[in-house]
Design a protein around this motif. Structure first.
Motif, PDB file in Angstrom:
ATOM      1  N   ASP A 143     109.866  44.161  60.986  1.00 41.97           N
ATOM      2  CA  ASP A 143     109.589  43.432  62.217  1.00 41.97           C
ATOM      3  C   ASP A 143     110.925  43.042  62.816  1.00 41.97           C
ATOM      4  O   ASP A 143     111.787  42.501  62.130  1.00 41.97           O
ATOM      5  N   GLU A 144     111.066  43.304  64.107  1.00 38.74           N
ATOM      6  CA  GLU A 144     112.383  43.097  64.715  1.00 38.74           C
ATOM      7  C   GLU A 144     112.801  41.634  64.685  1.00 38.74           C
ATOM      8  O   GLU A 144     113.989  41.324  64.752  1.00 38.74           O
ATOM      9  N   ARG A 145     111.835  40.764  64.623  1.00 41.64           N
ATOM     10  CA  ARG A 145     112.196  39.353  64.693  1.00 41.64           C
ATOM     11  C   ARG A 145     112.191  38.683  63.325  1.00 41.64           C
ATOM     12  O   ARG A 145     112.937  37.744  63.108  1.00 41.64           O
ATOM     13  N   LYS A 146     111.347  39.152  62.445  1.00 40.52           N
ATOM     14  CA  LYS A 146     111.228  38.463  61.160  1.00 40.52           C
ATOM     15  C   LYS A 146     112.034  39.117  60.061  1.00 40.52           C
ATOM     16  O   LYS A 146     112.362  38.500  59.067  1.00 40.52           O
ATOM     17  N   GLY A 147     112.281  40.387  60.180  1.00 40.90           N
ATOM     18  CA  GLY A 147     112.948  41.087  59.096  1.00 40.90           C
ATOM     19  C   GLY A 147     111.988  42.039  58.422  1.00 40.90           C
ATOM     20  O   GLY A 147     111.047  42.536  59.036  1.00 40.90           O
ATOM     21  N   LEU A 148     112.213  42.291  57.148  1.00 37.05           N
ATOM     22  CA  LEU A 148     111.369  43.226  56.415  1.00 37.05           C
ATOM     23  C   LEU A 148     110.255  42.460  55.725  1.00 37.05           C
ATOM     24  O   LEU A 148     110.507  41.625  54.865  1.00 37.05           O
ATOM     25  N   LYS A 149     109.034  42.752  56.150  1.00 33.79           N
ATOM     26  CA  LYS A 149     107.900  41.997  55.621  1.00 33.79           C
ATOM     27  C   LYS A 149     107.280  42.771  54.466  1.00 33.79           C
ATOM     28  O   LYS A 149     107.001  43.965  54.592  1.00 33.79           O
ATOM     29  N   LEU A 150     107.087  42.099  53.346  1.00 34.18           N
ATOM     30  CA  LEU A 150     106.516  42.747  52.165  1.00 34.18           C
ATOM     31  C   LEU A 150     105.128  42.189  51.887  1.00 34.18           C
ATOM     32  O   LEU A 150     104.923  40.985  51.899  1.00 34.18           O
ATOM     33  N   THR A 151     104.174  43.093  51.669  1.00 34.99           N
ATOM     34  CA  THR A 151     102.812  42.683  51.319  1.00 34.99           C
ATOM     35  C   THR A 151     102.418  43.411  50.049  1.00 34.99           C
ATOM     36  O   THR A 151     102.722  44.600  49.909  1.00 34.99           O
ATOM     37  N   ALA A 152     101.729  42.695  49.163  1.00 33.84           N
ATOM     38  CA  ALA A 152     101.355  43.321  47.901  1.00 33.84           C
ATOM     39  C   ALA A 152     100.187  44.272  48.117  1.00 33.84           C
ATOM     40  O   ALA A 152      99.319  44.033  48.952  1.00 33.84           O
ATOM     41  N   LEU A 153     100.195  45.368  47.397  1.00 30.28           N
ATOM     42  CA  LEU A 153      99.029  46.256  47.368  1.00 30.28           C
ATOM     43  C   LEU A 153      98.270  45.931  46.093  1.00 30.28           C
ATOM     44  O   LEU A 153      98.806  46.041  44.994  1.00 30.28           O
ATOM     45  N   GLY A 154      97.055  45.495  46.255  1.00 31.23           N
ATOM     46  CA  GLY A 154      96.319  45.050  45.081  1.00 31.23           C
ATOM     47  C   GLY A 154      96.849  43.703  44.605  1.00 31.23           C
ATOM     48  O   GLY A 154      97.182  42.847  45.422  1.00 31.23           O
ATOM     49  N   ARG A 155      96.934  43.525  43.298  1.00 31.02           N
ATOM     50  CA  ARG A 155      97.402  42.233  42.768  1.00 31.02           C
ATOM     51  C   ARG A 155      98.792  42.331  42.186  1.00 31.02           C
ATOM     52  O   ARG A 155      99.113  41.664  41.214  1.00 31.02           O
ATOM     53  N   ASN A 156      99.598  43.202  42.711  1.00 34.26           N
ATOM     54  CA  ASN A 156     100.940  43.361  42.160  1.00 34.26           C
ATOM     55  C   ASN A 156     101.805  42.164  42.499  1.00 34.26           C
ATOM     56  O   ASN A 156     101.643  41.526  43.541  1.00 34.26           O
ATOM     57  N   ASP A 157     102.716  41.900  41.622  1.00 34.36           N
ATOM     58  CA  ASP A 157     103.525  40.693  41.719  1.00 34.36           C
ATOM     59  C   ASP A 157     104.967  41.063  42.023  1.00 34.36           C
ATOM     60  O   ASP A 157     105.480  42.058  41.512  1.00 34.36           O
ATOM     61  N   PHE A 158     105.596  40.274  42.825  1.00 33.45           N
ATOM     62  CA  PHE A 158     107.037  40.410  43.052  1.00 33.45           C
ATOM     63  C   PHE A 158     107.508  39.118  43.696  1.00 33.45           C
ATOM     64  O   PHE A 158     106.700  38.285  44.104  1.00 33.45           O
ATOM     65  N   SER A 159     108.814  38.955  43.803  1.00 35.87           N
ATOM     66  CA  SER A 159     109.292  37.752  44.485  1.00 35.87           C
ATOM     67  C   SER A 159     110.538  38.066  45.275  1.00 35.87           C
ATOM     68  O   SER A 159     111.308  38.978  44.944  1.00 35.87           O
ATOM     69  N   VAL A 160     110.693  37.327  46.358  1.00 38.20           N
ATOM     70  CA  VAL A 160     111.844  37.466  47.233  1.00 38.20           C
ATOM     71  C   VAL A 160     112.608  36.154  47.180  1.00 38.20           C
ATOM     72  O   VAL A 160     112.042  35.095  47.445  1.00 38.20           O
ATOM     73  N   ASP A 161     113.878  36.244  46.847  1.00 32.07           N
ATOM     74  CA  ASP A 161     114.723  35.053  46.685  1.00 32.07           C
ATOM     75  C   ASP A 161     114.024  34.046  45.763  1.00 32.07           C
ATOM     76  O   ASP A 161     113.851  34.329  44.598  1.00 32.07           O
ATOM     77  N   GLU A 162     113.539  32.949  46.316  1.00 32.78           N
ATOM     78  CA  GLU A 162     112.954  31.944  45.432  1.00 32.78           C
ATOM     79  C   GLU A 162     111.439  31.971  45.441  1.00 32.78           C
ATOM     80  O   GLU A 162     110.795  31.270  44.690  1.00 32.78           O
ATOM     81  N   LYS A 163     110.858  32.772  46.350  1.00 34.02           N
ATOM     82  CA  LYS A 163     109.409  32.692  46.527  1.00 34.02           C
ATOM     83  C   LYS A 163     108.728  33.902  45.890  1.00 34.02           C
ATOM     84  O   LYS A 163     109.234  35.024  45.968  1.00 34.02           O
ATOM     85  N   THR A 164     107.570  33.665  45.296  1.00 30.03           N
ATOM     86  CA  THR A 164     106.773  34.790  44.793  1.00 30.03           C
ATOM     87  C   THR A 164     105.650  35.078  45.770  1.00 30.03           C
ATOM     88  O   THR A 164     105.290  34.242  46.604  1.00 30.03           O
ATOM     89  N   ILE A 165     105.092  36.267  45.619  1.00 28.58           N
ATOM     90  CA  ILE A 165     104.035  36.669  46.552  1.00 28.58           C
ATOM     91  C   ILE A 165     102.783  35.846  46.324  1.00 28.58           C
ATOM     92  O   ILE A 165     101.977  35.665  47.237  1.00 28.58           O
ATOM     93  N   GLY A 166     102.652  35.305  45.110  1.00 26.18           N
ATOM     94  CA  GLY A 166     101.487  34.464  44.846  1.00 26.18           C
ATOM     95  C   GLY A 166     101.487  33.215  45.690  1.00 26.18           C
ATOM     96  O   GLY A 166     100.435  32.712  46.103  1.00 26.18           O
ATOM     97  N   GLU A 167     102.696  32.712  46.021  1.00 32.41           N
ATOM     98  CA  GLU A 167     102.752  31.500  46.833  1.00 32.41           C
ATOM     99  C   GLU A 167     102.431  31.783  48.289  1.00 32.41           C
ATOM    100  O   GLU A 167     101.867  30.953  48.987  1.00 32.41           O
ATOM    101  N   GLU A 168     102.825  32.949  48.736  1.00 33.71           N
ATOM    102  CA  GLU A 168     102.554  33.293  50.135  1.00 33.71           C
ATOM    103  C   GLU A 168     101.838  34.630  50.195  1.00 33.71           C
ATOM    104  O   GLU A 168     102.447  35.678  50.385  1.00 33.71           O
ATOM    105  N   PRO A 169     100.542  34.598  50.011  1.00 37.16           N
ATOM    106  CA  PRO A 169      99.812  35.872  49.927  1.00 37.16           C
ATOM    107  C   PRO A 169      99.840  36.670  51.225  1.00 37.16           C
ATOM    108  O   PRO A 169      99.542  37.849  51.223  1.00 37.16           O
ATOM    109  N   LYS A 170     100.229  36.052  52.349  1.00 37.36           N
ATOM    110  CA  LYS A 170     100.263  36.805  53.608  1.00 37.36           C
ATOM    111  C   LYS A 170     101.463  37.723  53.673  1.00 37.36           C
ATOM    112  O   LYS A 170     101.523  38.599  54.536  1.00 37.36           O
ATOM    113  N   GLY A 171     102.423  37.523  52.801  1.00 35.36           N
ATOM    114  CA  GLY A 171     103.577  38.406  52.820  1.00 35.36           C
ATOM    115  C   GLY A 171     104.875  37.649  52.841  1.00 35.36           C
ATOM    116  O   GLY A 171     104.952  36.524  53.324  1.00 35.36           O
TER     117      GLY A 171
END
Lengths: 473, 395, 437
Positions: free
Chosen positions: B103-131
């Motif tokens: 996204d030109e304004r937000k950067g690279l948005k990551l969304t999980a496929l299924g229930r896969n787990d990952f984290s960006v910097d300090e946040k995990t995808i579980g905390e922000e399921p929208k991406g």
């Protein structure tokens, strides 16, 4: 995205394959069936050409003009009543009541669709109305008229419907293609239309009927091919009936012949023996031989539109297979096709494609199309053909087909009495197929008489007459 | 005209129409084939085309070695197998792990496929399921590995205050370089120019700073999204667009007083091309040169040599085994157009190793999109350019 | 190479412009249509509409292919081919008008112009709309309303209630909704929102079934299925969709007599010549009488074919120009498909890629359905032949779809030229030149 792109390419291949399929199918079907579609009697296009074109003449092999046209482009038939009636299913009538006649099927020649640009310009220069090409047929109109007369005069075929085909088995020329009842193309059509015998129907190429015992030619070939001891095997006809699956197979008139060989069985036309032979060799082998003889094939002859013959492929049990060996049980063929079968035996197993067009000439006399004979298929080996030829000669000399014999000629043949139904009535059709085994007269004959009861009595006498005329006796 | 004559003319015209139709289809096909060829050639010239950045492997595992680089397209999947846009063959990564989109304004948005787990910097995808959104320099923890994003997508992202950084390299070094340095080459693309040290990125010094909405101007503004081919109408009101950008994104930068103007290094002027008087053809192609030039002259006169030296003192690393050059052999003939080396070859080309930060990325350095400053990706590009594209075929 | 003087240089430049591929192609197309219209307009007595068309149609081709893409980097090859097909439709319709008293040729020329405007609008839509989130819902609701409109105020034509009549003009909403369908399905799929996606497809299919518009329903279904497969790659669910369609077809065959009759007609049209086999039999006779080279422009008897101006126009093309010409027309459709897919492949955002693929799939399926039907490969279903068939709504929808494709292509070109410009400038700064310049 990467996988998506791959799928995009898959879809592109799929869509383009679909389009190519449609295009390829179009090319295939137009090149295969195009002339048939164009020659359909429903096609109004060549009649639209009437304003500018006078259709060409139709001639027989001796140059007799069978059909011509007046200055307005209306068809006329200059021959006498007998000839024009006998030839009507080949030549056609003014209203297109008979389908796939020469007049409609060769419309592209007759109505000047093949005229070259120079000829058109030439016609324009002279200011004359353009003429279509003249078509010369291989048919002998005298012979065909005689056959029609024989149908009408002989006792057992008088007033009955039927068909007769005469072919040159070396070249495939069709010398006669008769369907009775005939009608006068210049006469009133009102009575003809309501005739229960359907005179508009060209039985020689359109009537697909059970070939009856004439199919035993093919069963015999198949038995000789597939049964090791075919010539010495004894078939059981001691009671004159065979029980298969609690159903009975019987001979015509419950005759019984005892334990007989294939040769004898062929000679007396024994259904029991051929039923047993069909069961011995099996449905698969019999079907294979029948298909080698052109059954279940799509007939796409250059000059003729012929209904396809059938050898059944579904609902097969032993009873059906046994009857198939005797040419019943949904086995069906046209008189022309049975004539081709006899011709194949005569021609050392080589089946020739039937040809109706001798040549096509432009009005100025330039030949557009000449006669070329073409092999349709190799139906069986020459050895098998020779053996079956011997059987067929026996039929004429001392078997069921004695009525077809001609003094001084070596004639082979097979009679048939086929059970069928017309409008719900069970009837017996008469068949005879045969040929002259003489290089000077390479002619095969097929005669079919509807409700003729017995092939030996109704059909063979007509064949006898035909053989006589062919050899000038 | 009379029906008979028309018939003849129409029948003759059939051939004419069929000929024209065949010609049309043939020309369409040849045009199609030609465009396809040109497009392939052009895409070979632009190895970065369609990518918004790179993931640098900070901590590798499995088949993914530390220091490897994965190019990031605009959208796609990240997962274990090769059919993914980003193949991360690391234990703990699912076959299709996540979906990313730019996204030109937000950067690279990551969304999980299924229930896969990952984290960006300090946040995990579980905390922000929208991406989760990644910006330049963000770290992605996925499976057993750690990746760092280096973005070089369009400069509109460079205007994002999150990405404004300061250059720290000595400008004096530039003048000693054999080629003028990157930032001094004029405008590398519309709307970009050199930056002075201490100047915030994402801002063009040659671009006026608006204190009120300007009158619309006609011309090729710096924000022209594509180069104007001949005959394209000039863009109207580009300066008003700049005002909007400034309002939206640059307030943080302009809140502070503008730094005093630094004396800019003299502009490098390309030597004028002189048509050789003799008719004889002079062939100059870097591929045909011997390797001494590359090894010695280039290294000595390298404009970054001193800077590199500092780095090397600070940071040493075990020498790498040169990777076998099985892909795309370098001894390409004239007829075969040289191709971009594969990322795994870049290491053996010596493009990255000596320039990496402590953490293995250049996150402290400006984004590639700005094409300014000390960015080893730019430098790598430059090296590749010199080596493979430089000679070009003279027109 | 020897040095050229200024005049030679100018001549060389001019020649280079003239020999651009688009100019070479468009010149042949213009020649084709000029000579064809001239020929027909001189058929009986000089027809001024024909003479007008002989100049207007080539001019439209020139404007659309050479002049319009000056404003954005559109795909000129696609433009040239699409315009050729449209002009071919005008030509065929004008040649069949003859003495029948209709003026479909001239009407179609107007529709052609209208289609070009629709294409322009769709290009601008894809090119300049950046925020689709709200707009797409507005489009979806509007499209559903539009497609359901014939149920309320529709008129029945050929057994399907899919036309609405406004004053003297009639309109087929399901054609226009095709554009919206592609946009909406692509949007929801690229955002991975399956529920609204399924909802929209399901509602559209339900409405079309109520209207008994089977041909359009088939196109919608195939497009939806292809987009689903392409974006999710879920072969299992796609297979379920295919099986469902097959099951529905078999069920329909078992349940409805008219479906049975239609299949029987497909297998042997001659048997049903007097009733429902009349159309396909006439089509086959027309194609057969054309042969390889055709009967000649303006000759033959195309008007005996039922609906020769919409569904069966391919048969008219084959009759007048011959089967070879027909196959070459199919090749043109194949090039459209190839270009569409390569546009989809080079798109950088999922939304745009899916738009391009959706357009390609829809046009390809529609072409196959009608041409396969005319050639008796599949049962004949009443859909129009894209770009060629008579009808304003059909023309607008097909040109609008091509507009979406062109919009995506222009965005791709923008992205690429941006990348290219960076490299080119870098090269210039280094005193070099890119290899392909």
């Amino acid at each position: 995205m990467k996988q998506q792109r791959f799928r995009f390419r898959v879809m592109a291949f799929l869509l383009i394959a679909l389009l190519l399929l449609a295009g390829g199918y179009g090319v295939y079907s137009v090149s295969t069936y195009g002339s048939r579609w164009f020659g359909s009697s429903y096609n109004t296009r060549y009649r639209a050409a009437k304003k500018t074109v006078i259709p060409g003449d139709i001639l027989d092999r001796n140059g007799v003009v069978l059909a011509t046209a007046d200055e307005e482009g209306k068809r006329t038939y200059p021959t006498g009543w007998h000839t024009r009636s006998a030839m009507v299913h080949v030549v056609g009538d003014q209203d297109g009541n008979v389908s796939n006649t020469v007049d409609s099927f060769q419309a592209s020649y007759l109505w000047g669709f093949e005229t070259t640009l120079e000829e058109r310009i030439e016609a324009l220069r002279t200011g004359e109305k353009r003429r279509g090409d003249n078509v010369t047929l291989t048919v002998d109109s005298t012979l065909q008229t005689n056959i029609a007369a024989a149908f009408a005069n002989l006792e057992n075929s008088k007033g009955k419907a039927g068909a007769a085909v005469v072919m040159n088995y070396k070249t495939g020329e069709v010398l006669a293609l008769l369907s009775v009842p005939t009608f006068d193309p210049l006469g009133s059509m009102d009575a003809v239309k309501d005739d229960p015998q359907h005179p508009f129907w060209n039985r020689a190429v359109q009537s697909v009927q059970a070939p009856g015992s004439t199919f035993k030619i093919i069963t015999a070939v198949s038995t000789l091919q597939n049964l090791a001891d075919a010539e010495t095997h004894l078939f059981d006809c001691s009671t004159g009936a065979t029980m298969i699956m609690d159903q009975i197979i019987r001979d015509y008139g419950y005759e019984h012949h005892g334990m007989i060989t294939l040769e004898k069985a062929f000679q007396v036309s024994c259904n029991n023996s051929f039923a047993q032979a069909a069961l011995l060799i099996g449905d698969k082998n019999l079907k294979k031989t029948a298909e080698a003889f052109g059954f279940n094939d799509n007939f796409l002859f250059r000059d003729l539109v012929v209904e396809n013959s059938r050898y059944p492929t579904q609902n097969r049990n032993d009873f059906e297979v046994a009857w198939s060996g005797a040419g019943q049980s949904q086995v069906a063929a046209t008189p022309l096709h049975m004539c081709m079968v006899a011709a194949a035996i005569a021609n050392d197993g080589v089946m020739m494609e039937p040809r109706l067009l001798m040549k096509v000439n432009s009005p100025a006399g330039v030949q557009r199309l000449g006669f070329t004979s073409k092999v349709y298929s190799q139906a069986c080996t020459p050895e098998l053909a020779a053996k079956v030829e011997g059987y067929m000669k026996n039929v004429v000399t001392k078997g069921t087909g004695k009525a077809a014999a001609v003094e001084g000629l070596s004639i082979a043949g097979k009679t048939g009495s086929a059970e069928g139904s017309i409008d719900g009535r069970y009837v017996t059709h008469a068949w005879f197929v045969g040929y002259i085994d003489d290089p000077a007269y390479p002619y095969a004959v097929s005669v079919f008489v509807e409700e003729g009861a017995s092939g030996g009595k109704a059909a063979a006498p007509i064949a006898h007459e035909i053989f006589g005329w062919l050899t000038g006796q | 005209m009379p029906a008979e004559i028309y018939e003849i003319v129409a029948l003759a015209a059939r051939f004419w129409f069929l000929f024209l139709m065949a010609l049309i289809v043939l020309r369409s096909y040849r045009w199609y084939a030609r465009e396809r060829r040109q497009r392939k050639k052009r895409l070979r010239l632009l190895p970065d085309a369609g990518y918004i950045g790179e993931f640098v492997v900070l901590q590798g595992a499995g088949d993914l070695k530390e220091g490897e680089v994965l190019s990031v397209p605009f959208e796609g999947t990240l997962g274990f197998v090769r059919s993914n846009d980003l193949c991360v063959p690391v234990p703990g990564v699912a076959t299709r792990h996540l979906w990313f989109s730019y996204d030109e304004r937000k950067g690279l948005k990551l969304t999980a496929l299924g229930r896969n787990d990952f984290s960006v910097d300090e946040k995990t995808i579980g905390e922000e399921p929208k991406g989760l959104c990644m910006v330049h320099g963000s770290r992605l923890y996925i499976g057993e590995c750690e990746l760092r994003l280096r973005m070089f997508a369009g400069y509109e992202v460079g205007m994002n205050p999150q990405r404004m950084m300061t250059a720290d390299y000595p400008p004096q070094q530039w003048q000693q370089a054999p080629y003028p340095p990157y930032g001094q080459q004029g405008m590398p693309c519309p709307g970009m120019s050199a930056y002075a040290p201490g100047q915030p990125y994402g801002m063009n010094p040659q671009q006026p700073v608006y204190h009120q909405p300007p009158q619309p101007m006609v011309g090729y503004g710096p924000a022209m999204p594509y180069y104007p081919p001949n005959g394209y109408p000039p863009q109207v009101g580009w300066n008003q667009q700049q005002w909007q950008y400034q309002q939206n994104w640059q307030q943080a930068a302009y809140a502070q007083p503008h730094p005093p103007a630094q004396p800019m290094p003299p502009q490098w002027q390309p030597e004028p091309f002189v048509q050789p008087v003799e008719e004889e053809v002079i062939t100059f192609h870097p591929l045909m040169e011997d390797e001494d030039w590359e090894e010695e002259a280039y290294e000595e006169e390298n404009r970054f040599a001193a800077h590199d030296q500092q780095r090397m003192e600070r940071y040493t690393r075990e020498p790498q085994q040169p990777a076998p050059q099985e892909f795309y052999p370098l001894e390409t003939g004239e007829d075969v157009w040289p191709v971009m080396p594969r990322p795994d070859e870049w290491r053996s080309e010596g493009l990255f190793d000596d320039l990496l930060d402590e953490d293995g990325t250049d996150a402290s350095l400006p984004p590639k999109s700005a094409y300014v400053g000390r960015d080893e990706s730019a430098w790598a590009k430059r090296r590749i350019w010199d080596k493979y594209f430089g000679g070009g075929d003279a027109p | 190479m020897s040095r050229m003087n200024a005049r030679q240089q100018a001549a060389w430049e001019k020649r280079k412009v003239r020999r651009q591929p688009e100019r070479r192609l468009v010149a042949v197309e213009m020649l084709f249509f000029f000579s064809a219209f001239l020929l027909i307009s001189l058929k009986e007595k000089v027809d001024f509409v024909g003479l007008l068309l002989a100049f207007v149609v080539p001019a439209l081709i020139f404007v659309a292919t050479i002049w319009m893409p000056r404003f954005f980097p559109a795909d000129k090859l696609l433009m040239a081919i699409v315009n050729f097909l449209c002009a071919l439709g005008v030509l065929i319709l004008y040649s069949t008008d003859g003495d029948a008293g209709t003026s479909r040729g001239f009407q179609q020329a107007l529709y052609y112009g209208l289609g070009l405007i629709a294409m322009l609008i769709c290009i601008l839509l894809v090119r300049y709309v950046r925020r689709w989130r709200v707009l797409i819902w507005i489009i979806a609701v509007g499209a559903l309303g539009l497609i359901a409109l014939p149920l309320a105020i529709g008129t029945e034509i050929n057994g399907a209630t899919n036309w609405i009549r406004i004053g003297s003009t009639s309109l087929q909403p399901s054609e226009v909704v095709k554009i919206a369908l592609v946009l909406i399905l692509s949007y929801f799929m690229s955002r991975r929102k399956l529920v609204p996606w399924l909802g929209f497809v399901g509602l559209c299919m339900g409405v079309l079934m109520l209207q008994k518009d089977l041909g359009t329903a088939l196109i919608y279904y195939c497009t939806g299925l292809i987009l689903f497969y392409v974006s999710t790659g879920n072969l299992a669910l796609t297979g379920v969709g295919l099986l469902g369609a097959g099951g529905a077809a078999i069920l329909g065959y078992k349940m409805f007599a008219h479906v049975k009759r239609r299949v029987a007609v497909w297998r042997n049209p001659w048997q049903y010549y007097e009733t429902s086999g009349y159309q396909i039999a006439q089509v086959l006779m027309a194609i057969a009488s054309g042969g390889l080279l055709g009967v000649g422009l303006g000759l033959g008897a195309p008007r005996v074919i039922p609906v020769y101006f919409t569904d069966c126009i391919f048969a008219v093309i084959c009759e007048q120009f011959g089967v070879i010409f027909g196959i070459l027309t199919l090749v043109m459709y194949a090039i459209i498909i190839i270009r569409g897919v390569s546009t989809a492949v080079s798109a950088r955002r999922g939304f745009h890629a899916l738009i391009a693929m959706g357009v390609t799939a829809m046009l390809g399926i529609q072409t196959f359905i009608i041409i396969g039907g005319v050639l008796k490969l599949i049962p004949l279903t009443g859909v129009t032949m894209p770009f060629v068939s008579y009808g304003g709504t059909s023309m607008v929808s097909c040109m609008g779809l091509i507009g979406l494709l062109q919009g995506v292509h222009s965005l791709n070109q923008d992205d690429l030229s941006y990348d290219y410009e960076i490299s080119r400038t870098l090269a210039q700064q280094a005193g070099l030149q890119l290899a392909d310049e």
